[in-house]
Enzyme design. Structure first.
Site, PDB file in Angstrom:
ATOM      1  N   THR A 182       0.858  -1.185   0.000  1.00  0.00           N
ATOM      2  CA  THR A 182       0.000   0.000   0.000  1.00  0.00           C
ATOM      3  C   THR A 182       0.898   1.241   0.000  1.00  0.00           C
ATOM      4  O   THR A 182       2.040   1.172   0.455  1.00  0.00           O
ATOM      5  CB  THR A 182      -0.887   0.044   1.255  1.00  0.00           C
ATOM      6  OG1 THR A 182      -0.029   0.128   2.396  1.00  0.00           O
ATOM      7  CG2 THR A 182      -1.752  -1.190   1.382  1.00  0.00           C
ATOM      8  N   GLU A 326      -5.702  -3.721  -1.021  1.00  0.00           N
ATOM      9  CA  GLU A 326      -6.092  -4.901  -0.238  1.00  0.00           C
ATOM     10  C   GLU A 326      -7.217  -5.688  -0.892  1.00  0.00           C
ATOM     11  O   GLU A 326      -7.557  -6.780  -0.448  1.00  0.00           O
ATOM     12  CB  GLU A 326      -6.538  -4.465   1.169  1.00  0.00           C
ATOM     13  CG  GLU A 326      -5.409  -3.978   2.066  1.00  0.00           C
ATOM     14  CD  GLU A 326      -5.135  -2.487   1.938  1.00  0.00           C
ATOM     15  OE1 GLU A 326      -5.458  -1.901   0.885  1.00  0.00           O
ATOM     16  OE2 GLU A 326      -4.605  -1.900   2.896  1.00  0.00           O
ATOM     17  N   LYS A 437     -14.484  16.264  12.260  1.00  0.00           N
ATOM     18  CA  LYS A 437     -15.375  16.033  13.406  1.00  0.00           C
ATOM     19  C   LYS A 437     -15.608  17.377  14.101  1.00  0.00           C
ATOM     20  O   LYS A 437     -14.794  17.831  14.872  1.00  0.00           O
ATOM     21  CB  LYS A 437     -14.753  15.007  14.354  1.00  0.00           C
ATOM     22  CG  LYS A 437     -14.569  13.661  13.645  1.00  0.00           C
ATOM     23  CD  LYS A 437     -13.704  12.690  14.399  1.00  0.00           C
ATOM     24  CE  LYS A 437     -13.349  11.505  13.532  1.00  0.00           C
ATOM     25  NZ  LYS A 437     -12.143  11.684  12.690  1.00  0.00           N
ATOM     26  N   TRP A 442     -20.172  14.828  11.977  1.00  0.00           N
ATOM     27  CA  TRP A 442     -19.169  14.561  10.955  1.00  0.00           C
ATOM     28  C   TRP A 442     -19.460  15.370   9.698  1.00  0.00           C
ATOM     29  O   TRP A 442     -20.594  15.403   9.220  1.00  0.00           O
ATOM     30  CB  TRP A 442     -19.164  13.064  10.591  1.00  0.00           C
ATOM     31  CG  TRP A 442     -18.465  12.225  11.612  1.00  0.00           C
ATOM     32  CD1 TRP A 442     -18.005  12.625  12.827  1.00  0.00           C
ATOM     33  CD2 TRP A 442     -18.161  10.832  11.498  1.00  0.00           C
ATOM     34  NE1 TRP A 442     -17.430  11.569  13.490  1.00  0.00           N
ATOM     35  CE2 TRP A 442     -17.512  10.461  12.697  1.00  0.00           C
ATOM     36  CE3 TRP A 442     -18.356   9.865  10.518  1.00  0.00           C
ATOM     37  CZ2 TRP A 442     -17.072   9.152  12.931  1.00  0.00           C
ATOM     38  CZ3 TRP A 442     -17.926   8.572  10.750  1.00  0.00           C
ATOM     39  CH2 TRP A 442     -17.277   8.226  11.950  1.00  0.00           C
TER      40      TRP A 442
HETATM   41  P1  ADP Z   1      -3.342   2.702  -0.755  1.00  0.00           P
HETATM   42  O1  ADP Z   1      -2.143   2.056  -1.304  1.00  0.00           O
HETATM   43  O2  ADP Z   1      -3.157   4.039  -0.103  1.00  0.00           O
HETATM   44  O3  ADP Z   1      -4.266   1.781  -0.023  1.00  0.00           O
HETATM   45  P2  ADP Z   1      -5.141   2.400  -2.823  1.00  0.00           P
HETATM   46  O4  ADP Z   1      -4.868   2.731  -4.226  1.00  0.00           O
HETATM   47  O5  ADP Z   1      -5.283   1.008  -2.435  1.00  0.00           O
HETATM   48  O6  ADP Z   1      -4.028   3.089  -2.062  1.00  0.00           O
HETATM   49  O7  ADP Z   1      -6.363   3.278  -2.316  1.00  0.00           O
HETATM   50  C1  ADP Z   1      -7.466   2.805  -1.613  1.00  0.00           C
HETATM   51  C2  ADP Z   1      -8.321   3.952  -1.139  1.00  0.00           C
HETATM   52  O8  ADP Z   1      -8.534   4.899  -2.168  1.00  0.00           O
HETATM   53  C3  ADP Z   1      -9.710   3.510  -0.738  1.00  0.00           C
HETATM   54  O9  ADP Z   1      -9.757   2.985   0.540  1.00  0.00           O
HETATM   55  C4  ADP Z   1     -10.483   4.806  -0.859  1.00  0.00           C
HETATM   56  O10 ADP Z   1     -10.341   5.609   0.282  1.00  0.00           O
HETATM   57  C5  ADP Z   1      -9.818   5.495  -2.012  1.00  0.00           C
HETATM   58  N1  ADP Z   1     -10.618   5.274  -3.219  1.00  0.00           N
HETATM   59  C6  ADP Z   1     -10.460   4.331  -4.158  1.00  0.00           C
HETATM   60  N2  ADP Z   1     -11.394   4.441  -5.111  1.00  0.00           N
HETATM   61  C7  ADP Z   1     -12.183   5.485  -4.763  1.00  0.00           C
HETATM   62  C8  ADP Z   1     -13.339   6.105  -5.324  1.00  0.00           C
HETATM   63  N3  ADP Z   1     -13.874   5.669  -6.449  1.00  0.00           N
HETATM   64  N4  ADP Z   1     -13.876   7.151  -4.671  1.00  0.00           N
HETATM   65  C9  ADP Z   1     -13.341   7.609  -3.525  1.00  0.00           C
HETATM   66  N5  ADP Z   1     -12.265   7.073  -2.955  1.00  0.00           N
HETATM   67  C10 ADP Z   1     -11.686   6.028  -3.550  1.00  0.00           C
END
Ligand code: ADP
Length: 539
Positions: A182, A326, A437, A442
């Protein structure tokens, strides 16, 4: 129990390229190379070279389970490596070169990579970090480069030295196939270890209609990098479906993509919103039209309404997708159902702008702060948890991170805050760490950002929390201006006031030259929080 009597062949990644070489032998893979020229060959030739690369890996002593790193752009060579490495039972560990030095060093050492296939572009980076990387890491160069690094030589030479008589081995489908860390916007990067089984099930799921479907009549361009979450499974789904692949190499700007899309007849593109925003700006500013593109999938962060509309006006369907490293990464897509087709345009837009509904295989639920499941009524907001055969059940060699993220019964904490409607559509309102918050309530940073980006003078927007003596936290809006415009505080707030109650409105609006981004194109809110840690609203 009565056992079924069907074939029990393991689900292995090598099925994809074998299938493509046999049944789509003359379908092309076209790449803009790092060196510049366009490279063009077929699935049959790609498989032949992947077999040679597999033999070269074995000759270098790579054994099943060994982690083999790649640091490379989207090109045919990277495609071959995906299949050669996983095909012999080793683990294709793609490393994201745009992470920080510290993160890259951590990842190499944590994964204990045996071998690295290195694109010439990233040679200076690895020269700089070499002393901190595992001493026994050997390096193969993907292209010619002047370097002080000790290397095993050139990939092309290794491939040329082998013959292509090689049978893809059969082994347990639960073996690891690929590893991706990640981006670690908070804390250290965490390793997600995909298996052959999870990869194949995910690729089949991603190929379903309404998901990231592609056919043998399509031409797909994955703009999403192969160095992050396996380019949304396209190295597997394209050969699985016999789809022509077009790789953009290192050139991801609007002009380069446009030239490639038109020359190769790209029908489907996959990328993050920033890519589609830049692409659209190029088309608009240069008065160009796409002639073959019919759809783009956009994920990684929320898409602003204006972007969806801009593509709609061009006759290109933008499909909103949500997922994460993940989750291999695909979780949901915002494809409409038959009953939605009767709704008016505005209602359809509202659904298409959600993060979408789950693909078969992805279970979802939302919980409150005490872990209690919340109703799927489209209104109640809670933390989003997911579970399924292509969702991680543990981080690689990281018990502490696993304990925090995965419940004993397999539910994974996404860290996203969302509502789920009775039709399964998810509406993300925030990341747990980004939500503001304020006085016990929220405020969604994403909602405010999307609304601010609807202002014609705003190019990009980010909302962060600043501390407040009375309310705990209050929203601060940071924007960048579109070329030639100077968005003003008052008219942005006036625009937001049409949609939000007064207490949700940002306390201030700051115009910046640019916003900091993560390696994968997301706004780096942790950096913004640092920059504005002492910010006091001037009222
Ligand atoms: P990281 O390596 O930081 O986990 P990822 O590419 O796996 O990066 O990103 C996952 C996160 O990206 C998700 O948990 C979410 O918060 C955000 N994300 C992914 N797709 C979307 C979407 N379509 N709209 C909003 N947020 C998104």
């Amino acid at each position: 129990m009565l056992r079924g009597l069907m074939g029990d062949q393991p689900l292995l990644v090598s099925m994809c390229i074998r299938h493509a070489a046999r049944n789509h032998a003359d379908t092309e893979i076209v790449s803009r190379t790092v060196e510049g020229p366009i490279h063009r060959y077929t699935y049959a030739e790609a498989e032949q070279r992947a077999r040679r690369a597999a033999k070269a890996l074995l000759r270098l002593g790579v054994a099943p389970g060994d982690r083999v790193a790649t640091m490379a752009w989207n090109t045919y060579r990277h495609f071959e490596l995906y299949h050669a490495i996983s095909g012999i039972g080793a683990v294709c560990h793609t490393i994201n070169p745009v992470l920080s030095d510290e993160q890259i060093v951590y990842i190499f050492n944590h994964a204990a990579d045996r071998l690295l296939f290195l694109e010439s572009t990233f040679v200076p980076l690895i020269e700089r970090l070499r002393p901190q990387l595992p001493a026994d890491l050997r390096i193969v160069l993907l292209g010619e480069a002047e370097t002080s690094l000790a290397t095993v030589g050139l990939y092309e030479d290794l491939v040329a030295a082998e013959t292509d008589t090689f049978d893809w081995p059969q082994f347990d489908e639960r073996s690891a196939s690929a590893l991706c860390y990640t981006s670690g916007t908070t804390g250290k990067p965490k390793g997600v270890l995909y298996s052959h089984r999870s990869t194949m099930l995910h690729a089949l799921g991603a190929s379903l209609p309404g998901a990231l479907a592609m056919s043998a009549a399509d031409v797909v361009c994955p703009v999403v990098p192969m160095f992050h979450v396996c380019a949304w499974a396209t190295p597997y789904t394209a050969p699985m479906n016999g789809t022509k692949l077009v790789y953009p190499g290192p050139k991801l700007d609007g002009a380069s993509l446009y030239e490639l899309f038109e020359a190769e007849g790209v029908t489907l593109g996959l990328g993050v919103p920033t890519v589609w925003l830049n692409f659209h700006n190029y088309l608009r500013d240069n008065n160009k039209n796409v002639t073959t593109l019919r759809g783009v999938a956009s994920g990684g962060s929320a898409i602003p309404r204006s972007l969806l509309q801009a593509y709609e006006a061009r006759g290109v369907v933008m499909l909103h997708a949500w997922g994460m490293t993940e989750m291999s990464p695909l979780g949901t897509t915002a494809a409409l159902k038959a009953k939605h087709l009767r709704l008016d345009h505005e209602e359809q837009m509202r659904i298409r702008l959600t993060q979408g509904r789950p693909v078969l295989g992805v279970e979802t639920k939302i919980i409150d702060g005490n872990g209690k499941a919340l109703p799927h009524d489209g209104k109640t907001v809670g933390e989003l948890l997911v579970r399924g055969p292509w969702i991680t059940s543990a981080y690689y060699n990281d018990e502490e991170a696993t304990r925090k993220a995965v419940e004993p019964d397999g539910w994974f904490h996404t860290g996203d805050v969302a509502s789920i409607d009775p039709d399964g559509y998810i509406q993300l309102t925030d990341r747990l760490k980004d939500v503001i918050k304020s006085g016990g309530e929220w405020i969604s940073s994403i909602d405010l950002e999307n609304a601010a980006m609807a202002h014609e003078g705003v190019a990009e927007a980010a909302v962060i929390a600043i501390s407040h003596p009375k309310w705990g936290e209050r929203p601060l809006l940071l924007v960048t201006a579109r070329a030639g415009s100077r968005p003003g505080h008052d008219d942005i707030i006036a625009l937001l006031a049409k949609r939000f109650p007064k207490w949700m409105l940002p306390d201030d609006v700051v115009v910046l030259d640019e916003l900091p981004h993560t390696g994968t194109g997301k706004v780096l809110k942790s950096r913004l929080r640092e920059m504005f840690a002492d910010y006091k609203v001037n009222v």
